[in-house]
Design a protein around this motif. Structure first.
Motif, mmCIF file in Angstrom:
data_model
loop_
_atom_site.group_PDB
_atom_site.id
_atom_site.type_symbol
_atom_site.label_atom_id
_atom_site.label_comp_id
_atom_site.label_asym_id
_atom_site.label_seq_id
_atom_site.Cartn_x
_atom_site.Cartn_y
_atom_site.Cartn_z
ATOM 1 N N UNK A 1 0.843 -1.188 0.000
ATOM 2 C CA UNK A 1 0.000 0.000 0.000
ATOM 3 C C UNK A 1 0.883 1.244 0.000
ATOM 4 N N UNK A 2 0.535 2.230 -0.795
ATOM 5 C CA UNK A 2 1.311 3.457 -0.928
ATOM 6 C C UNK A 2 0.652 4.549 -0.074
ATOM 7 N N UNK A 3 1.359 4.982 0.956
ATOM 8 C CA UNK A 3 0.808 5.921 1.929
ATOM 9 C C UNK A 3 1.464 7.284 1.770
ATOM 10 N N UNK A 4 0.635 8.331 1.727
ATOM 11 C CA UNK A 4 1.142 9.702 1.754
ATOM 12 C C UNK A 4 0.962 10.253 3.162
ATOM 13 N N UNK A 5 2.001 10.874 3.683
ATOM 14 C CA UNK A 5 1.965 11.459 5.012
ATOM 15 C C UNK A 5 1.816 12.970 4.909
ATOM 16 N N UNK A 6 0.693 13.487 5.368
ATOM 17 C CA UNK A 6 0.482 14.930 5.441
ATOM 18 C C UNK A 6 0.832 15.366 6.859
ATOM 19 N N UNK A 7 1.969 16.048 6.989
ATOM 20 C CA UNK A 7 2.526 16.354 8.296
ATOM 21 C C UNK A 7 3.636 15.353 8.590
ATOM 22 N N UNK A 8 4.836 15.860 8.755
ATOM 23 C CA UNK A 8 5.987 14.965 8.943
ATOM 24 C C UNK A 8 6.760 15.357 10.205
ATOM 25 N N UNK A 9 5.982 15.545 11.275
ATOM 26 C CA UNK A 9 6.581 15.788 12.571
ATOM 27 C C UNK A 9 6.822 14.477 13.297
ATOM 28 N N UNK A 10 6.759 14.524 14.621
ATOM 29 C CA UNK A 10 7.027 13.327 15.407
ATOM 30 C C UNK A 10 6.055 12.189 15.061
ATOM 31 N N UNK A 11 4.768 12.536 14.955
ATOM 32 C CA UNK A 11 3.795 11.494 14.638
ATOM 33 C C UNK A 11 3.984 10.977 13.219
ATOM 34 N N UNK A 12 4.234 11.870 12.289
ATOM 35 C CA UNK A 12 4.446 11.440 10.907
ATOM 36 C C UNK A 12 5.606 10.472 10.795
ATOM 37 N N UNK A 13 6.688 10.761 11.497
ATOM 38 C CA UNK A 13 7.867 9.886 11.454
ATOM 39 C C UNK A 13 7.588 8.541 12.127
ATOM 40 N N UNK A 14 6.802 8.542 13.202
ATOM 41 C CA UNK A 14 6.440 7.284 13.849
ATOM 42 C C UNK A 14 5.532 6.446 12.956
ATOM 43 N N UNK A 15 4.580 7.101 12.295
ATOM 44 C CA UNK A 15 3.704 6.394 11.365
ATOM 45 C C UNK A 15 4.526 5.784 10.233
ATOM 46 N N UNK A 16 5.507 6.520 9.740
ATOM 47 C CA UNK A 16 6.386 6.004 8.697
ATOM 48 C C UNK A 16 7.066 4.718 9.149
ATOM 49 N N UNK A 17 7.619 4.699 10.357
ATOM 50 C CA UNK A 17 8.292 3.511 10.868
ATOM 51 C C UNK A 17 7.343 2.320 10.937
ATOM 52 N N UNK A 18 6.138 2.550 11.474
ATOM 53 C CA UNK A 18 5.155 1.463 11.593
ATOM 54 C C UNK A 18 4.744 0.974 10.209
ATOM 55 N N UNK A 19 4.471 1.902 9.294
ATOM 56 C CA UNK A 19 4.025 1.523 7.948
ATOM 57 C C UNK A 19 5.090 0.699 7.232
ATOM 58 N N UNK A 20 6.334 1.142 7.298
ATOM 59 C CA UNK A 20 7.416 0.400 6.637
ATOM 60 C C UNK A 20 7.583 -0.989 7.246
ATOM 61 N N UNK A 21 7.423 -1.078 8.565
ATOM 62 C CA UNK A 21 7.575 -2.381 9.224
ATOM 63 C C UNK A 21 6.468 -3.349 8.834
ATOM 64 N N UNK A 22 5.349 -2.819 8.346
ATOM 65 C CA UNK A 22 4.223 -3.657 7.922
ATOM 66 C C UNK A 22 4.190 -3.862 6.411
ATOM 67 N N UNK A 23 5.277 -3.473 5.736
ATOM 68 C CA UNK A 23 5.427 -3.746 4.319
ATOM 69 C C UNK A 23 4.854 -2.716 3.385
#
Length: 233
Positions: A1-23
């Protein structure tokens, strides 16, 4: 799944880590300085931006047929507009004041307790929330959701920040250090107290919930909540 992050602060970076870890793939990282956006490169958008940017981010996604998950608080005066736009465009949208799976279970407990306490007016309810000092809005969106749940299931008519009057749920908002989020519901009379509490130990639960919601919403149409995602209805 291709995810766009609107807002790349602390939460955005944490979401990125979780998303990448889930493929999943991060298709875009968008902040206020980002130029042209390629909506064709994304399957879903997750918005954890600033309150003054949230509605524009959400409406832009909906106008480009991108399902959008929003966890930004402080913009809810435009929530009905977002719902109308989603329905008009036959889009998909989830807003949650808190995406933590545990908090959404806590919302259900709060509603159930409010129903049980409805016929016990001698107990006075209050809400306390504690967050980190960088949090911009007060009370928190989660505290407001908790208050609204009590109002829907009791005779209370409104909530107010730092004000305790008849028929009002008082909310106390504290900003301490790096606290991720603590919410306490207290029912007290002169004999005893009943308290339920949720304490977040880190931000990971919020990020996991947002990614879980993004995974769930792809391919669906409509306005949903975390109750739908978790099948709590």
């Amino acid at each position: 799944m291709r995810i766009a992050l609107f807002g790349y602060g602390k939460m955005g970076k944490m979401i990125e880590q979780i998303a990448l870890s889930r493929g999943h793939e991060i298709a875009a990282r968008i902040d206020e300085n980002t130029g042209q956006i390629d909506f064709g490169a994304m399957d879903v958008a997750i918005d954890f931006s600033m309150p003054n940017a949230a509605y524009n981010n959400i409406s832009t996604c909906l106008n480009n047929n991108i399902p959008v998950i929003s966890g930004t608080t402080g913009w809810l005066d435009r929530y009905d507009d977002a719902v109308s736009l989603c329905n008009k465009n036959n889009g998909a949208f989830i807003y949650a004041s808190n995406f933590s799976l545990g908090v959404n279970i806590f919302f259900e407990l709060n509603n159930y307790l409010a129903k049980m306490m409805q016929n016990l007016p001698e107990y006075k309810v209050s809400i306390e929330e504690i967050h980190h000092t960088q949090k911009l809005d007060a009370p928190s969106g989660t505290a407001i959701t908790l208050a609204e749940g009590i109002i829907e299931n009791s005779d209370y008519g409104q909530w107010k920040l730092d004000e305790d009057t008849q028929g009002t749920i008082p909310i106390t908002a504290k900003r301490i250090g790096q606290t991720p989020g603590t919410h306490t519901i207290d029912y007290t009379n002169n004999i005893d107290s009943i308290e339920i509490k949720h304490t977040a130990h880190n931000r990971e639960g919020f990020a996991l919930g947002a990614v879980t919601a993004a995974e769930w919403i792809v391919g669906k149409k409509g306005v949903f909540s975390m109750r739908d995602v978790l099948n709590l209805g």
